[in-house]
Motif scaffolding. Sequence first.
Motif, mmCIF file in Angstrom:
data_model
loop_
_atom_site.group_PDB
_atom_site.id
_atom_site.type_symbol
_atom_site.label_atom_id
_atom_site.label_comp_id
_atom_site.label_asym_id
_atom_site.label_seq_id
_atom_site.Cartn_x
_atom_site.Cartn_y
_atom_site.Cartn_z
ATOM 1 N N ASP A 108 0.823 -1.215 0.000
ATOM 2 C CA ASP A 108 0.000 0.000 0.000
ATOM 3 C C ASP A 108 0.856 1.264 0.000
ATOM 4 O O ASP A 108 0.562 2.233 -0.696
ATOM 5 C CB ASP A 108 -0.931 0.016 1.220
ATOM 6 N N GLY A 134 2.342 1.938 -3.299
ATOM 7 C CA GLY A 134 1.298 2.487 -4.156
ATOM 8 C C GLY A 134 1.078 3.969 -3.882
ATOM 9 O O GLY A 134 0.950 4.784 -4.805
ATOM 10 N N GLU A 135 1.081 4.320 -2.600
ATOM 11 C CA GLU A 135 0.882 5.722 -2.205
ATOM 12 C C GLU A 135 2.044 6.586 -2.711
ATOM 13 O O GLU A 135 1.842 7.699 -3.212
ATOM 14 C CB GLU A 135 0.811 5.781 -0.673
ATOM 15 N N ARG A 155 3.923 5.957 -5.282
ATOM 16 C CA ARG A 155 3.765 6.044 -6.738
ATOM 17 C C ARG A 155 2.769 7.144 -7.111
ATOM 18 O O ARG A 155 3.017 7.946 -8.018
ATOM 19 C CB ARG A 155 3.251 4.701 -7.294
ATOM 20 N N ASP A 156 1.637 7.168 -6.394
ATOM 21 C CA ASP A 156 0.607 8.170 -6.695
ATOM 22 C C ASP A 156 1.133 9.589 -6.449
ATOM 23 O O ASP A 156 0.892 10.501 -7.240
ATOM 24 C CB ASP A 156 -0.639 7.937 -5.831
ATOM 25 N N LEU A 157 1.862 9.728 -5.339
ATOM 26 C CA LEU A 157 2.430 11.030 -4.999
ATOM 27 C C LEU A 157 3.410 11.483 -6.089
ATOM 28 O O LEU A 157 3.358 12.616 -6.581
ATOM 29 C CB LEU A 157 3.153 10.899 -3.657
ATOM 30 N N THR A 168 3.690 10.401 -9.290
ATOM 31 C CA THR A 168 3.072 10.698 -10.590
ATOM 32 C C THR A 168 2.306 12.030 -10.535
ATOM 33 O O THR A 168 2.268 12.752 -11.524
ATOM 34 C CB THR A 168 2.125 9.565 -11.063
ATOM 35 N N GLY A 169 1.761 12.344 -9.366
ATOM 36 C CA GLY A 169 1.118 13.652 -9.197
ATOM 37 C C GLY A 169 2.112 14.786 -9.435
ATOM 38 O O GLY A 169 1.805 15.767 -10.122
ATOM 39 N N LYS A 189 2.914 15.101 -13.077
ATOM 40 C CA LYS A 189 1.823 15.770 -13.796
ATOM 41 C C LYS A 189 1.884 17.278 -13.600
ATOM 42 O O LYS A 189 1.673 18.044 -14.543
ATOM 43 C CB LYS A 189 0.465 15.240 -13.301
ATOM 44 N N LEU A 213 -3.138 -1.763 -7.642
ATOM 45 C CA LEU A 213 -2.667 -0.390 -7.422
ATOM 46 C C LEU A 213 -2.857 0.504 -8.651
ATOM 47 O O LEU A 213 -2.619 1.701 -8.591
ATOM 48 C CB LEU A 213 -1.185 -0.398 -7.023
ATOM 49 N N GLY A 214 -3.260 -0.108 -9.766
ATOM 50 C CA GLY A 214 -3.479 0.691 -10.982
ATOM 51 C C GLY A 214 -2.199 1.000 -11.746
ATOM 52 O O GLY A 214 -2.100 2.022 -12.427
ATOM 53 N N TYR A 215 -1.218 0.097 -11.637
ATOM 54 C CA TYR A 215 0.050 0.325 -12.344
ATOM 55 C C TYR A 215 0.412 -0.827 -13.288
ATOM 56 O O TYR A 215 1.578 -1.107 -13.509
ATOM 57 C CB TYR A 215 1.184 0.584 -11.340
#
Length: 409
Positions: free
Chosen positions: A35, A38-39, A41-43, A45-46, A49, A169-171
Amino acid sequence: MLDLRINGDRLWNTIMMIGRVGKEDGGVSRLALNDADGEARDLFTGWLKEEGLDIRVDQIGNIFGVRKGIDPQLKPVMMGSHLDTVKMAGLFDGALGVISGLEVIRFLNQNGVETRRPLVVAAFTNEEGARFQPDMMGSMVYTGKLDVDEAWSATDDDGVTVRDELNRLGYLGKDEVEAGCYLELHVEQGPVLHMEGTEIGVVDGVQGMAWWDGYYMGESNHAGTTPLNLRRDALLGAADLCVSLREVAKNLGRASVATMGRLHPQPDVRNVIPGGAYFTLDFRQYEDALYEEGQRTVSNLVEEVASKHGLEKSLTQTVDAKPVRFDSMMVDLVERKAAELQLSYKRMHSGAGHDAQFMSYICPTAMIFVPSIDGRSHCPEERTTKTACINGANVLLNCVVKLSNDQSF
Ligand SMILES: [Zn+2]
């Protein structure tokens, strides 16, 4: 001319922000695709962006942030490392290289600097191998050294597969990204730079690494009634091997190292002579000829010690990662840029494996090391100073800007 120096506070604060993800009991535990990973990764990629980068994710979940170049025909300059960690890790292993890549992009965007080549910041999946094996999984798949189906089907201790976790995780992506060359900034994870007070390690390669799984089989028997001279004690054999292994490495010299990392006696009972002993061996050396000689010597030793103790043995080599030499154009460039920034530097090779060693099979590659305080790594005490992180990121920035305008590769 623009002063090519990154924003040190921004770099440091971002490293600290990612370091809070997965932090528990003082250490960071972002095991690959859990988890917290995953968190992170999200941070990450944010942030990519926010910089207007094109986010691409490949089939093994490697994340790439792509910044357009003036000449789309040219292959990108890639920089990166990994966001996953071992259990109870520090803040810098992996994160430093990824966040410094992001900082290079932030600097260039802020100053409106365009480059001829596209630039890519990469975060490779499962570099550590702490949850799924093999380690360096993302870069192995990316460089064609590991089949993606094999990587997907790797399971953790609970039987969960890599593919399931990528999906969750959507990756689990499909994108493909090219690399024209690759640079990785990393903490040394050893004591040399810190001990010598040297600011930058110009890494010219990675030492070879051989792993074996071994088993000694003797005879289990009563610990009270079996005289010493009638025993076939597998643990005693393995203990002898452990001690002799160190002598072998010492005699081979030239910084050879050998380690018995695991040893499990069987049946593992207080009053029973161990009839079996499972062990693992790890041997490392940078020079090709000595690496080959070391492998032969280690496997002969396992045989000799077995016969000395009247044991049967089985020995399977599970890893044979030959020494890697980085591209001399890239290594020279790192050295030159460190010198231009008036940082002290030395050429060295890496004792640990890194994604860069696989990248070197497909494109010109080099690494930049910065000091690890007291050489500590893979533990919560892992520390690198803010100044050292900034130094490393500045060398990275200067190399990347130079490479991005070089059309020779
Ligand atoms: Zn690492």
